[in-house]
Design an enzyme around this catalytic site. Structure first.
Site, PDB file in Angstrom:
ATOM      1  N   HIS A   1      45.193  40.242  54.233  1.00 37.00           N
ATOM      2  CA  HIS A   1      44.492  41.459  54.603  1.00 37.00           C
ATOM      3  C   HIS A   1      43.047  41.117  54.972  1.00 37.00           C
ATOM      4  CE1 HIS A   1      44.291  41.422  50.010  1.00 37.00           C
ATOM      5  NE2 HIS A   1      43.095  41.052  50.416  1.00 37.00           N
TER       6      HIS A   1
HETATM    7  C1  T46 Z   1      41.061  39.470  48.226  1.00 37.57           C
HETATM    8  C2  T46 Z   1      41.839  38.371  47.638  1.00 37.57           C
HETATM    9  C3  T46 Z   1      41.107  37.061  47.657  1.00 37.57           C
HETATM   10  C4  T46 Z   1      42.224  46.046  41.034  1.00 37.57           C
HETATM   11  O1  T46 Z   1      42.636  47.027  40.374  1.00 37.57           O
HETATM   12  N1  T46 Z   1      40.896  45.745  41.067  1.00 37.57           N
HETATM   13  C5  T46 Z   1      40.395  44.690  41.759  1.00 37.57           C
HETATM   14  O2  T46 Z   1      39.167  44.455  41.754  1.00 37.57           O
HETATM   15  C6  T46 Z   1      41.311  43.887  42.500  1.00 37.57           C
HETATM   16  C7  T46 Z   1      40.814  42.706  43.336  1.00 37.57           C
HETATM   17  C8  T46 Z   1      42.637  44.205  42.479  1.00 37.57           C
HETATM   18  N2  T46 Z   1      43.082  45.279  41.742  1.00 37.57           N
HETATM   19  C9  T46 Z   1      44.517  45.556  41.712  1.00 37.57           C
HETATM   20  C10 T46 Z   1      45.093  46.050  43.028  1.00 37.57           C
HETATM   21  C11 T46 Z   1      46.515  45.579  42.986  1.00 37.57           C
HETATM   22  O3  T46 Z   1      47.322  46.536  42.371  1.00 37.57           O
HETATM   23  O4  T46 Z   1      45.236  44.361  41.443  1.00 37.57           O
HETATM   24  C12 T46 Z   1      46.468  44.335  42.109  1.00 37.57           C
HETATM   25  C13 T46 Z   1      46.619  43.041  42.904  1.00 37.57           C
HETATM   26  O5  T46 Z   1      45.652  43.034  43.970  1.00 37.57           O
HETATM   27  P1  T46 Z   1      45.983  42.440  45.421  1.00 37.57           P
HETATM   28  O6  T46 Z   1      47.411  42.623  45.723  1.00 37.57           O
HETATM   29  O7  T46 Z   1      45.002  43.036  46.366  1.00 37.57           O
HETATM   30  O8  T46 Z   1      45.710  40.865  45.190  1.00 37.57           O
HETATM   31  P2  T46 Z   1      45.496  39.740  46.287  1.00 37.57           P
HETATM   32  O9  T46 Z   1      45.455  38.455  45.576  1.00 37.57           O
HETATM   33  O10 T46 Z   1      46.474  39.891  47.400  1.00 37.57           O
HETATM   34  O11 T46 Z   1      44.035  40.037  46.900  1.00 37.57           O
HETATM   35  C14 T46 Z   1      42.889  39.887  46.083  1.00 37.57           C
HETATM   36  C15 T46 Z   1      41.861  40.960  46.384  1.00 37.57           C
HETATM   37  O12 T46 Z   1      42.451  42.271  46.211  1.00 37.57           O
HETATM   38  C16 T46 Z   1      41.351  40.879  47.803  1.00 37.57           C
HETATM   39  O13 T46 Z   1      40.221  41.694  47.948  1.00 37.57           O
HETATM   40  O14 T46 Z   1      40.306  39.278  49.163  1.00 37.57           O
HETATM   41  O15 T46 Z   1      42.292  38.627  46.312  1.00 37.57           O
END
Ligand code: T46
Length: 319
Positions: free
Chosen positions: A229
């Site tokens: 993303h």
């Molecule tokens: C990015 C890469 C490097 C939260 O509730 N608070 C937070 O601050 C974050 C980062 C995530 N979340 C929740 C949202 C989702 O339900 O944690 C879950 C997993 O997040 P996500 O699927 O977005 O994880 P990644 O590893 O795909 O992405 C993350 C960051 O979200 C994103 O900003 O740049 O790490």
């Protein structure tokens, strides 16, 4: 040449649509409902069922069968003997209605002898390695290989050779541009003594923004891919504190893969950079400093939408 060529030994059932300049070679068999675009090559021994759509400039090499529910968009390449499937639990004389839809998006390539399970989407410009067994959707531009297929790279994401741990040490402390707009690699100060090592960065003076949030990613199975993303307004700084992982950063035009494998090295990503994190070692601990609190609306999750927003952003800047 604008005429359709049908080899005298091919069978094209009445009602099938074959676009101009398309060539259908010997022993191919195309059923009545199939729709095939222009300038395609349908090679020997290809079989195409009724509920199949094939775009323009598609190459389907010898020995491929396209079953009901398969769509190949423009410029797709399907290698010899690649196998599509349309029933996860096939039984003789049992028919699905409808069949799961398998879509190979524009410009993707499927290697020889690969197998694609039913109902999957192979992303735009993705590359499926020879003999891979694809069990999950393949993201746009991902390169997958193996059984089951795993992401092993991204098309066009050239690895920066100088970002190995040893080379960073050689480069020394400093901020290094990458080939991707605004993305910078920070080699931070490191103090080594008999008690061990300490690495430090000071906000404002040596880090590019003041963080208002941190999060840590760890325990990632190495086959998993995170991210996929972009952020509309968020600035981030990523440091792999232990183990290693790879980042793909993409500004819509240029793409690079950066390996993070030292707590002395961080990568700054400004807003509107598409990011992927993968190839995590089992012990990887990725610390991310973020400029703002978590906001789900700040995420752009579709690459096509990212490109459209970039174009709008650029035209606003130039007008
Ligand atoms: C990015 C890469 C490097 C939260 O509730 N608070 C937070 O601050 C974050 C980062 C995530 N979340 C929740 C949202 C989702 O339900 O944690 C879950 C997993 O997040 P996500 O699927 O977005 O994880 P990644 O590893 O795909 O992405 C993350 C960051 O979200 C994103 O900003 O740049 O790490």
């Amino acid at each position: 040449m604008t005429e359709t060529f049908i080899h005298p030994q091919a069978i094209v059932e009445k009602g099938a649509t074959i676009g101009p300049s398309t060539r259908v070679w010997a022993f191919a068999h195309i059923l009545a409902g199939a729709v095939i675009g222009r300038d395609c090559d349908i090679c020997d021994h290809v079989f195409i069922e009724n509920q199949v759509k094939v775009g323009d400039r598609v190459t389907i090499k010898c020995g491929v069968q396209l079953w009901d529910g398969v769509t190949l968009e423009d410029d797709v390449f399907v290698g010899p003997n690649a196998t599509f499937t349309n029933d996860r639990f096939p039984r003789s004389k049992h028919y699905l209605d409808p069949y799961p839809q398998t879509v190979v998006r524009q410009g993707a390539s499927i290697g020889a002898n690969a197998t694609i399970l039913p109902g999957l989407t192979i992303g735009r410009e993705a590359m499926v390695g020879a003999g891979a067994v694809v069990t999950r959707d393949v993201p746009d531009r991902a390169i997958v290989a193996g059984v089951p297929a795993r992401i092993v790279g991204y098309v066009g994401a050239h690895r920066r050779p100088q970002v190995s741990l040893a080379d960073y040490a050689a480069l020394g402390e400093g901020v290094y541009d990458t080939g991707v707009r605004g993305v910078k690699v920070y080699r931070q100060k490191e103090i080594r003594d008999l008690r061990g090592c300490l690495s430090v960065g000071e906000f404002a003076s040596s880090l590019p923004f003041l963080p208002r949030r941190y999060y840590v990613i760890y325990g990632v199975p190495s086959r998993e891919v995170r991210g996929e993303h972009a952020h509309k307004t968020l600035h981030q700084f990523l440091v792999c504190l232990a183990g290693q992982c790879a980042l793909v950063v993409d500004d819509g035009e240029r793409r690079e893969e950066i390996v993070l494998c030292s707590p002395t090295v961080g990568v700054y990503t400004p807003p509107m950079i598409w990011g992927v994190q993968y190839k995590f070692s089992p012990d990887a601990v990725l610390l991310v400093l973020a400029s703002d609190p978590y906001d789900a609306d700040d995420y752009i999750r579709e690459y096509d939408e990212f490109l459209v927003m970039l174009a709008t952003h650029r035209s606003a800047l130039t007008s």
